[in-house]
Design a protein around this motif. Structure first.
Motif, PDB file in Angstrom:
ATOM      1  N   UNK A 173      41.284  -1.702  29.901  1.00  0.00           N
ATOM      2  CA  UNK A 173      42.403  -0.718  30.461  1.00  0.00           C
ATOM      3  C   UNK A 173      41.866  -0.108  31.408  1.00  0.00           C
ATOM      4  N   UNK A 174      40.636   0.206  31.698  1.00  0.00           N
ATOM      5  CA  UNK A 174      39.928   0.647  32.927  1.00  0.00           C
ATOM      6  C   UNK A 174      39.701  -0.278  33.985  1.00  0.00           C
ATOM      7  N   UNK A 175      39.734  -1.531  33.725  1.00  0.00           N
ATOM      8  CA  UNK A 175      39.665  -2.569  34.845  1.00  0.00           C
ATOM      9  C   UNK A 175      40.892  -2.779  35.203  1.00  0.00           C
ATOM     10  N   UNK A 176      42.077  -2.910  34.463  1.00  0.00           N
ATOM     11  CA  UNK A 176      43.379  -3.519  34.978  1.00  0.00           C
ATOM     12  C   UNK A 176      43.889  -2.523  35.795  1.00  0.00           C
ATOM     13  N   UNK A 177      43.798  -1.319  34.881  1.00  0.00           N
ATOM     14  CA  UNK A 177      44.636  -0.202  35.831  1.00  0.00           C
ATOM     15  C   UNK A 177      44.083   0.524  37.201  1.00  0.00           C
ATOM     16  N   UNK A 178      42.418   0.338  37.265  1.00  0.00           N
ATOM     17  CA  UNK A 178      42.116   0.704  38.480  1.00  0.00           C
ATOM     18  C   UNK A 178      42.360  -0.371  39.363  1.00  0.00           C
ATOM     19  N   UNK A 179      42.111  -1.622  39.028  1.00  0.00           N
ATOM     20  CA  UNK A 179      42.589  -2.568  40.072  1.00  0.00           C
ATOM     21  C   UNK A 179      43.856  -2.693  40.540  1.00  0.00           C
ATOM     22  N   UNK A 180      45.092  -2.404  39.751  1.00  0.00           N
ATOM     23  CA  UNK A 180      46.411  -2.288  40.163  1.00  0.00           C
ATOM     24  C   UNK A 180      46.356  -1.119  41.122  1.00  0.00           C
TER      25      UNK A 180
END
Length: 455
Positions: free
Chosen positions: A321-328
């Motif tokens: 979740x940390x990776x995908x949301x921050x990337x978006x």
């Protein structure tokens, strides 16, 4: 399994919307604080751009290159501190949090004093390597001789910022950066326009501001430590296995950062070897790149903090979740920055200098800067993931490969297309960084999953 905790001790959100709020809450203050960082370079360049000789702008760019090597070679003091302390924070280990801070501050002081002792070799060996004109080199030498005295403060402040980010106190980082850069800008204007100084005043302003920021940062740290149980133990700070682990992480990050800075150093050196006007125009565009980088770094730092916390708690779900949301969220910001540069670029260039030839040179290559945020965002985000995971050996290896490939691309494009080839090579460098890091990502995910299964 241990919950991933925020700075209040509450579990991190379990919904997608909650994660978006959490990332924004961390990244927002960091973006605001980072926004003041390139303001210093902007004011340095703009103040020198109001002097009649473009050599002053070039001198600031060349001197900034020297300090990029000096300061960013030790950026592991911030990145390594963030990764290790975030994992200790996520695991709920206050003693380890204190130990990471103490070791990082001692290393910052020691390395900073070493750089000061080596100031004459640095000044006499580094500047001629750039290949700038005699006048640019002379001005840059005056700047370096003054600014180098701030190195202990800069490196210790790296440790302070890295630790504050790890405990998710982004507002304290914002206050620290605001003081540092606001004071620097004020002193810049006072020394140059008020007292009639030139490049010496710009350098002196930085020295004073950086020591003031360190004092404020240590006060912020002391206030934060009062909320944690326990106290420092000198014996723990000197534990051999912990020092070896810290030095290994830091050595990997040192090599990685040295490669990264070398890529940008080559860009500046090639600019300097063209002519003073091209160097000045590229320096203005590079300053715009710093603004872009510091904005996008907010989400990269959010990824560092939350990935580190997820690993400390051994939570694969929080990691993803940390990776995908921050990337978006970072991708949205990158698009907005590109649109802003497209719409406002010529006006921004005019703020830096009133020299027509330099304005024309910067405007000619501005379209490359419009594209850069879209190419750079992935590189910054994947760096944040690996820093938070302290996967430093992979970062080191990937950056070595990316630098070698970038130099090969530059060798092919520069002779054919000149400055356009130089900028196109920089875009390729961003993509090469992503590609070389991405090959290690599946292994990182498997290691997090294995840790979570064993918890």
């Amino acid at each position: 399994m241990t919950d991933v905790l925020d700075e209040t001790g509450a579990p991190l959100p379990q919904t997608r919307r909650g994660w978006h709020r959490r990332v924004a809450a961390i990244a927002g203050p960091i973006i605001l604080s980072n926004a003041s960082v390139p303001l210093v370079g902007t004011v340095d360049t703009a103040v020198m751009g109001r002097l009649p000789d473009p050599a002053y702008i070039g001198a600031v760019a060349v001197a900034a290159l020297v300090f990029s090597y000096i300061h960013w070679s030790f950026a592991f003091l911030k990145m390594g501190t963030t990764g290790l302390a975030a994992q200790a924070f996520g695991a709920g280990r206050p003693d380890a949090l204190r130990d990471v801070l103490g070791r990082a501050l001692l290393l910052g002081l020691g390395f900073g004093l070493l750089v000061v002792l080596l100031q004459l070799p640095i000044e006499h060996l580094a500047l001629p390597l750039v290949g700038a004109s005699e006048q640019v080199t002379a001005f840059a030498g005056r700047y370096v001789a003054i600014r180098i005295w701030s190195t202990p403060a800069v490196l210790m402040t790296y440790a302070v910022i890295g630790w504050l980010l790890a405990v998710q106190n982004a507002r304290a980082v914002f206050a620290l950066q605001l003081l540092l850069n606001g004071l620097n800008v004020a002193l810049n204007l006072a020394f140059v326009f008020g007292l009639g100084m030139d490049i010496d005043g710009v350098a002196l302003a930085s020295v004073i501001a950086e020591y003031a920021a360190l004092a404020f940062g240590l006060w912020l740290i002391a206030r934060e430590l009062r909320r944690l149980p326990g106290r420092f133990h000198l014996g723990r700070l000197a534990e051999r296995d912990k020092l070896v682990a810290l030095l290994k992480v830091n050595l990997d990050l040192f090599v990685r950062t040295l490669c990264l800075v070398t890529g940008f150093a080559v860009f500046t050196a090639k600019s300097a070897q063209m002519d003073d006007v091209t160097l000045a125009g590229n320096a203005i565009l590079q300053n715009l790149l710093q603004i872009v980088a510091n904005g996008l770094d907010g989400f990269a730092h959010a990824a560092e903090v939350l990935v580190g916390g997820a690993l400390g708690a051994r939570s694969l779900a929080a990691f993803r979740s940390a990776i995908s949301v921050s990337a978006q969220q970072a991708a949205v910001l990158a698009l907005l920055l590109s649109l802003a540069l497209w719409a406002l670029g010529p006006a921004l260039v005019a703020l830096y200098t009133d020299i027509p030839a330099v304005q024309a040179a910067a405007g000619r290559y501005l379209p490359w800067m419009v594209l850069l945020p879209l190419f750079a965002v992935g590189a910054y985000q994947i760096d944040g993931v690996f820093i938070g995971a302290t996967a430093t050996a992979e970062m080191r290896n990937a950056m070595i490969a990316a630098l070698l490939l970038y130099l090969a691309v530059l060798h092919l494009l520069l002779p054919r297309w000149g400055n356009d080839g130089l900028w196109l090579s920089l875009l390729a460098y961003m993509l090469l960084r992503i590609a070389c890091m991405a090959r290690y990502y599946p292994r990182l995910v498997r290691s997090v999953g294995a840790a979570g299964s064993a918890a």
